[in-house]
Design a protein around this motif. Structure first.
Motif, PDB file in Angstrom:
ATOM      1  N   GLN A 179       0.829  -1.200   0.000  1.00 46.96           N
ATOM      2  CA  GLN A 179       0.000   0.000   0.000  1.00 46.96           C
ATOM      3  C   GLN A 179       0.868   1.257   0.000  1.00 46.96           C
ATOM      4  O   GLN A 179       0.600   2.216  -0.725  1.00 46.96           O
ATOM      5  N   ASP A 180       1.922   1.227   0.816  1.00 52.72           N
ATOM      6  CA  ASP A 180       2.822   2.373   0.895  1.00 52.72           C
ATOM      7  C   ASP A 180       3.545   2.586  -0.435  1.00 52.72           C
ATOM      8  O   ASP A 180       3.655   3.710  -0.923  1.00 52.72           O
ATOM      9  N   LEU A 181       4.032   1.494  -1.032  1.00 56.30           N
ATOM     10  CA  LEU A 181       4.730   1.589  -2.316  1.00 56.30           C
ATOM     11  C   LEU A 181       3.812   2.146  -3.398  1.00 56.30           C
ATOM     12  O   LEU A 181       4.198   3.063  -4.142  1.00 56.30           O
ATOM     13  N   ALA A 182       2.601   1.619  -3.492  1.00 56.79           N
ATOM     14  CA  ALA A 182       1.664   2.087  -4.513  1.00 56.79           C
ATOM     15  C   ALA A 182       1.297   3.552  -4.302  1.00 56.79           C
ATOM     16  O   ALA A 182       1.218   4.329  -5.262  1.00 56.79           O
ATOM     17  N   ARG A 183       1.084   3.940  -3.068  1.00 61.87           N
ATOM     18  CA  ARG A 183       0.711   5.328  -2.779  1.00 61.87           C
ATOM     19  C   ARG A 183       1.849   6.289  -3.136  1.00 61.87           C
ATOM     20  O   ARG A 183       1.618   7.334  -3.748  1.00 61.87           O
ATOM     21  N   ARG A 184       3.066   5.926  -2.801  1.00 64.45           N
ATOM     22  CA  ARG A 184       4.199   6.802  -3.087  1.00 64.45           C
ATOM     23  C   ARG A 184       4.445   6.956  -4.581  1.00 64.45           C
ATOM     24  O   ARG A 184       4.896   8.010  -5.041  1.00 64.45           O
ATOM     25  N   LEU A 185       4.147   5.910  -5.356  1.00 63.99           N
ATOM     26  CA  LEU A 185       4.360   5.976  -6.797  1.00 63.99           C
ATOM     27  C   LEU A 185       3.124   6.449  -7.553  1.00 63.99           C
ATOM     28  O   LEU A 185       3.173   6.677  -8.764  1.00 63.99           O
ATOM     29  N   TYR A 187       0.112   4.742  -7.914  1.00 66.65           N
ATOM     30  CA  TYR A 187      -0.605   3.696  -8.636  1.00 66.65           C
ATOM     31  C   TYR A 187      -1.550   2.957  -7.683  1.00 66.65           C
ATOM     32  O   TYR A 187      -1.339   2.933  -6.473  1.00 66.65           O
ATOM     33  N   HIS A 188      -2.563   2.312  -8.246  1.00 62.83           N
ATOM     34  CA  HIS A 188      -3.414   1.443  -7.443  1.00 62.83           C
ATOM     35  C   HIS A 188      -2.624   0.182  -7.105  1.00 62.83           C
ATOM     36  O   HIS A 188      -1.904  -0.360  -7.952  1.00 62.83           O
ATOM     37  N   ARG A 189      -2.741  -0.303  -5.879  1.00 62.92           N
ATOM     38  CA  ARG A 189      -1.922  -1.430  -5.433  1.00 62.92           C
ATOM     39  C   ARG A 189      -2.137  -2.676  -6.297  1.00 62.92           C
ATOM     40  O   ARG A 189      -1.180  -3.392  -6.600  1.00 62.92           O
ATOM     41  N   THR A 190      -3.393  -2.939  -6.712  1.00 60.61           N
ATOM     42  CA  THR A 190      -3.664  -4.117  -7.540  1.00 60.61           C
ATOM     43  C   THR A 190      -2.998  -3.985  -8.910  1.00 60.61           C
ATOM     44  O   THR A 190      -2.404  -4.935  -9.430  1.00 60.61           O
ATOM     45  N   HIS A 191      -3.089  -2.785  -9.488  1.00 58.02           N
ATOM     46  CA  HIS A 191      -2.471  -2.524 -10.783  1.00 58.02           C
ATOM     47  C   HIS A 191      -0.956  -2.695 -10.697  1.00 58.02           C
ATOM     48  O   HIS A 191      -0.334  -3.356 -11.550  1.00 58.02           O
TER      49      HIS A 191
END
Length: 261
Positions: A179-185, A187-191
């Protein structure tokens, strides 16, 4: 970098079934052979390249009438899967049906020279790593356009995965979640998870785990304590770190360190 070589197996010579903990790239120089991977059989000949990915069951066999000759290189580390993916190779597509070897044989030769020569092991490894990257680039260049999963329409997806890989390589010592990685980049976490697995064969968290374990092995060759190494690799609890290390390598960090002496 681990090792590189060339071979001329006897007719019908077999390797496997087996599993390696490193990546092993073969390029066929002459003759024929069979490569069995997952549920598929690949009949290979001069100009073809096949890859054995770490942790996956493999089998290959020289032809009984016209046995192949090949060159190979083995390497491991947290960048293995992204590097191979950039060359158009992943666990679901481990074969490059060649249009000739191009400059690959010369690059294999230079790579072997780098590993064998020099007074400094660190400099030899650094040089060999450079020749490896040039070799993978050459193998990718030889592919037909239609065989390159990273070409054209997927360039944007490749960049997204590269962003995630670079971020993880920089922040692996910090607490990280998908979740943290997707938010920082952005993108949606599933994507992000779907793209990451498509290009590397691993989920982001599996890649992070391999990255941390690879770094831990390097640090165990230093004078840092196990607690200091755990913290440096993103583990707040040294006991959890030790359990994860044992699951990955079959040894405790202390036993691994003793084996280095």
């Amino acid at each position: 970098m681990l090792f590189s070589g060339q071979g001329s197996p006897l007719p019908g010579h077999r390797n496997g079934p087996g599993i390696h903990d490193y990546a092993l790239v073969h390029t066929v120089a002459s003759g024929r052979g069979l490569f069995r991977w997952r549920d598929a059989e690949h009949r290979l000949e001069a100009g073809d390249t096949f890859v054995i990915f770490p942790g996956e069951l493999f089998f290959y066999e020289a032809d009984g009438q016209e046995p192949w000759t090949y060159e190979w290189v083995a390497f491991r580390g947290y960048a293995v899967l992204p590097m191979l993916a950039a060359a158009g190779l992943d666990p679901s597509s481990p074969v490059l049906a060649g249009r000739g070897c191009g400059d690959a044989s010369r690059l294999y030769g230079r790579l072997r020279e780098a590993l064998a020569g020099g007074s400094s092991a660190a400099l030899s490894d650094l040089e060999a790593g450079g020749w490896l990257r040039l070799l993978l680039c050459e193998l990718a260049r030889l592919q037909p356009e239609r065989a390159r999963p990273q070409a054209r329409s997927s360039d944007a997806a490749r960049r997204q995965v590269d962003q995630a890989v670079r971020w993880l390589q920089t922040h692996y010592a910090e607490p990280v979640s998908i979740q943290d990685l997707a938010r920082r980049l952005g993108y949606h976490r599933t994507h992000l998870s779907k793209l990451f697995r498509a290009f590397t064969g691993l989920s982001p968290m599996q890649y992070l785990g391999q990255l941390r374990m690879s770094r831990a092995k390097d640090l165990l060759a230093t004078d840092l304590s196990v607690e200091q190494i755990a913290s440096s690799c993103g583990y707040a609890d040294p006991l959890y770190f030790s359990r994860h290390f044992r699951r990955s390598f079959g040894l405790s960090p202390t036993a691994y360190r003793q084996g280095l002496e």
